[in-house]
Design a protein around this motif. Structure first.
Motif, PDB file in Angstrom:
ATOM      1  N   ASN A 102       0.799  -1.217   0.000  1.00 24.77           N
ATOM      2  CA  ASN A 102       0.000   0.000   0.000  1.00 24.77           C
ATOM      3  C   ASN A 102       0.835   1.273   0.000  1.00 24.77           C
ATOM      4  N   ASN A 103       2.113   1.189   0.349  1.00 24.31           N
ATOM      5  CA  ASN A 103       2.955   2.385   0.312  1.00 24.31           C
ATOM      6  C   ASN A 103       3.362   2.719  -1.117  1.00 24.31           C
ATOM      7  N   LYS A 104       3.461   1.688  -1.939  1.00 22.22           N
ATOM      8  CA  LYS A 104       3.913   1.896  -3.308  1.00 22.22           C
ATOM      9  C   LYS A 104       2.748   2.042  -4.288  1.00 22.22           C
ATOM     10  N   TYR A 105       1.785   1.105  -4.215  1.00 24.97           N
ATOM     11  CA  TYR A 105       0.623   1.117  -5.099  1.00 24.97           C
ATOM     12  C   TYR A 105      -0.630   1.160  -4.238  1.00 24.97           C
ATOM     13  N   GLN A 106      -1.558   2.019  -4.602  1.00 27.78           N
ATOM     14  CA  GLN A 106      -2.773   2.108  -3.791  1.00 27.78           C
ATOM     15  C   GLN A 106      -3.956   2.560  -4.643  1.00 27.78           C
ATOM     16  N   VAL A 107      -5.084   1.846  -4.471  1.00 29.60           N
ATOM     17  CA  VAL A 107      -6.352   2.297  -5.029  1.00 29.60           C
ATOM     18  C   VAL A 107      -7.057   3.027  -3.894  1.00 29.60           C
ATOM     19  N   ILE A 108      -7.230   4.323  -4.041  1.00 30.94           N
ATOM     20  CA  ILE A 108      -7.824   5.146  -2.986  1.00 30.94           C
ATOM     21  C   ILE A 108      -9.348   5.055  -3.022  1.00 30.94           C
ATOM     22  N   SER A 109      -9.902   5.116  -4.217  1.00 28.63           N
ATOM     23  CA  SER A 109     -11.355   5.063  -4.357  1.00 28.63           C
ATOM     24  C   SER A 109     -11.690   4.169  -5.534  1.00 28.63           C
ATOM     25  N   PRO A 110     -12.611   3.261  -5.406  1.00 28.17           N
ATOM     26  CA  PRO A 110     -13.402   2.918  -4.232  1.00 28.17           C
ATOM     27  C   PRO A 110     -12.580   2.105  -3.233  1.00 28.17           C
ATOM     28  N   GLU A 111     -12.910   2.262  -1.951  1.00 27.20           N
ATOM     29  CA  GLU A 111     -12.169   1.593  -0.886  1.00 27.20           C
ATOM     30  C   GLU A 111     -12.530   0.119  -0.774  1.00 27.20           C
ATOM     31  N   GLU A 112     -13.831  -0.204  -0.893  1.00 27.72           N
ATOM     32  CA  GLU A 112     -14.290  -1.584  -0.714  1.00 27.72           C
ATOM     33  C   GLU A 112     -13.954  -2.432  -1.942  1.00 27.72           C
ATOM     34  N   ASN A 113     -13.701  -3.714  -1.710  1.00 29.19           N
ATOM     35  CA  ASN A 113     -13.443  -4.635  -2.824  1.00 29.19           C
ATOM     36  C   ASN A 113     -14.726  -5.180  -3.423  1.00 29.19           C
ATOM     37  N   VAL A 114     -15.773  -5.340  -2.588  1.00 29.27           N
ATOM     38  CA  VAL A 114     -17.064  -5.847  -3.043  1.00 29.27           C
ATOM     39  C   VAL A 114     -18.135  -4.979  -2.392  1.00 29.27           C
ATOM     40  N   PHE A 115     -18.970  -4.308  -3.214  1.00 30.86           N
ATOM     41  CA  PHE A 115     -20.016  -3.470  -2.650  1.00 30.86           C
ATOM     42  C   PHE A 115     -21.134  -3.234  -3.656  1.00 30.86           C
ATOM     43  N   ALA A 116     -22.247  -2.707  -3.141  1.00 32.64           N
ATOM     44  CA  ALA A 116     -23.402  -2.381  -3.977  1.00 32.64           C
ATOM     45  C   ALA A 116     -23.632  -0.876  -3.935  1.00 32.64           C
ATOM     46  N   THR A 117     -24.166  -0.351  -5.011  1.00 33.10           N
ATOM     47  CA  THR A 117     -24.454   1.076  -5.106  1.00 33.10           C
ATOM     48  C   THR A 117     -25.570   1.317  -6.120  1.00 33.10           C
ATOM     49  N   PRO A 118     -26.354   2.373  -5.952  1.00 34.69           N
ATOM     50  CA  PRO A 118     -27.321   2.736  -6.985  1.00 34.69           C
ATOM     51  C   PRO A 118     -26.698   3.653  -8.055  1.00 34.69           C
ATOM     52  N   ASP A 119     -25.461   4.113  -7.826  1.00 32.66           N
ATOM     53  CA  ASP A 119     -24.798   5.051  -8.736  1.00 32.66           C
ATOM     54  C   ASP A 119     -24.212   4.338  -9.940  1.00 32.66           C
ATOM     55  N   LYS A 120     -24.485   4.871 -11.131  1.00 29.79           N
ATOM     56  CA  LYS A 120     -23.957   4.271 -12.352  1.00 29.79           C
ATOM     57  C   LYS A 120     -22.611   4.880 -12.749  1.00 29.79           C
ATOM     58  N   ILE A 121     -22.205   5.954 -12.080  1.00 26.86           N
ATOM     59  CA  ILE A 121     -20.919   6.592 -12.350  1.00 26.86           C
ATOM     60  C   ILE A 121     -20.078   6.505 -11.080  1.00 26.86           C
ATOM     61  N   ILE A 122     -18.853   5.993 -11.203  1.00 27.27           N
ATOM     62  CA  ILE A 122     -17.949   5.951 -10.054  1.00 27.27           C
ATOM     63  C   ILE A 122     -16.613   6.568 -10.449  1.00 27.27           C
ATOM     64  N   ALA A 123     -15.881   7.004  -9.449  1.00 30.80           N
ATOM     65  CA  ALA A 123     -14.540   7.534  -9.657  1.00 30.80           C
ATOM     66  C   ALA A 123     -13.542   6.509  -9.150  1.00 30.80           C
ATOM     67  N   ILE A 124     -12.549   6.231  -9.962  1.00 32.63           N
ATOM     68  CA  ILE A 124     -11.465   5.344  -9.572  1.00 32.63           C
ATOM     69  C   ILE A 124     -10.223   6.215  -9.464  1.00 32.63           C
ATOM     70  N   SER A 125      -9.588   6.167  -8.304  1.00 34.80           N
ATOM     71  CA  SER A 125      -8.393   6.972  -8.101  1.00 34.80           C
ATOM     72  C   SER A 125      -7.388   6.184  -7.282  1.00 34.80           C
ATOM     73  N   GLY A 126      -6.136   6.595  -7.384  1.00 33.56           N
ATOM     74  CA  GLY A 126      -5.100   5.913  -6.638  1.00 33.56           C
ATOM     75  C   GLY A 126      -3.769   6.589  -6.800  1.00 33.56           C
ATOM     76  N   LYS A 127      -2.738   5.897  -6.289  1.00 29.44           N
ATOM     77  CA  LYS A 127      -1.390   6.435  -6.402  1.00 29.44           C
ATOM     78  C   LYS A 127      -0.423   5.317  -6.741  1.00 29.44           C
ATOM     79  N   ALA A 128       0.663   5.712  -7.393  1.00 28.48           N
ATOM     80  CA  ALA A 128       1.713   4.784  -7.793  1.00 28.48           C
ATOM     81  C   ALA A 128       2.963   5.604  -8.080  1.00 28.48           C
ATOM     82  N   PRO A 129       4.122   4.964  -8.113  1.00 31.21           N
ATOM     83  CA  PRO A 129       5.352   5.696  -8.423  1.00 31.21           C
ATOM     84  C   PRO A 129       5.324   6.276  -9.839  1.00 31.21           C
ATOM     85  N   ARG A 130       6.044   7.355 -10.017  1.00 31.08           N
ATOM     86  CA  ARG A 130       6.147   8.011 -11.319  1.00 31.08           C
ATOM     87  C   ARG A 130       6.638   7.022 -12.371  1.00 31.08           C
ATOM     88  N   GLY A 131       6.016   7.067 -13.540  1.00 30.36           N
ATOM     89  CA  GLY A 131       6.394   6.194 -14.644  1.00 30.36           C
ATOM     90  C   GLY A 131       5.631   4.876 -14.681  1.00 30.36           C
TER      91      GLY A 131
END
Length: 173
Positions: free
Chosen positions: A44-73
């Motif tokens: 998690n220090n090197k590669y991280q998916v920030i959003s969504p946090e849960e691995n398995v979940f339900a939602t009524p929203d059809k649009i989600i944001a996927i964000s995270g961090k990783a080393p440059r390059g």
């Protein structure tokens, strides 16, 4: 007065029983996600998916944001899969599709810049969606997977409205 109280109680009970949030609670999905070959981000220090946090979940929203961090390059590949079950009657969070039941709907490659962050907004389909995020650079490859069940909130609203239009005697039969 009592009639409105009973109808209101039935409407609220129906909404809570049919709520997609109820499918996402509990620890039983950790076992199910393992059988669905979920691979979590190890470092998690090197590669991280920030959003969504849960691995398995339900939602009524059809649009989600996927964000995270990783080393440059690092190259981040985001693949979106949907289920081949267009009726949405067989698959849910308790009965996940097999690998052969998914169809690849979308793929995008993002190159991480100097900020070390990435973000992508994506549209999901009703039913079970699988998002696979692959972090790839010269030294390693790390894969994370999210299972998202998109429910149709209008169906729950319609059922709630139909209950309000019925007589108490209709429920007693």
């Amino acid at each position: 007065m009592w009639k409105k109280f009973i109808i209101g109680t039935l409407v609220i009970t129906t909404i809570f029983i049919n709520s997609p949030i109820g499918y996402a609670s509990g620890n039983s999905y950790a076992r199910r996600s393992a059988s669905a070959k979920t691979i979590s981000v190890q470092d998690n220090n090197k590669y991280q998916v920030i959003s969504p946090e849960e691995n398995v979940f339900a939602t009524p929203d059809k649009i989600i944001a996927i964000s995270g961090k990783a080393p440059r390059g690092t190259t981040v590949i985001i693949d979106a899969y949907g289920t081949t079950d267009m009726t949405r009657s067989n698959f849910n969070l308790e009965n996940l599709p097999g690998e052969k039941d998914y169809i690849k709907r979308y793929s995008e490659t993002i190159k991480i810049g100097s900020s070390g962050l990435f973000s992508k907004q994506m549209e999901l389909i009703l039913g079970v969606n699988k998002i696979v995020i692959t972090f790839r650079n010269e030294s390693d490859q790390v894969i994370d997977q999210k299972i998202i069940y998109v429910s149709d909130i209008s169906q729950a609203s319609k059922a709630a409205n139909d209950i309000g239009n019925k007589k108490i005697s209709d429920f007693m039969e």
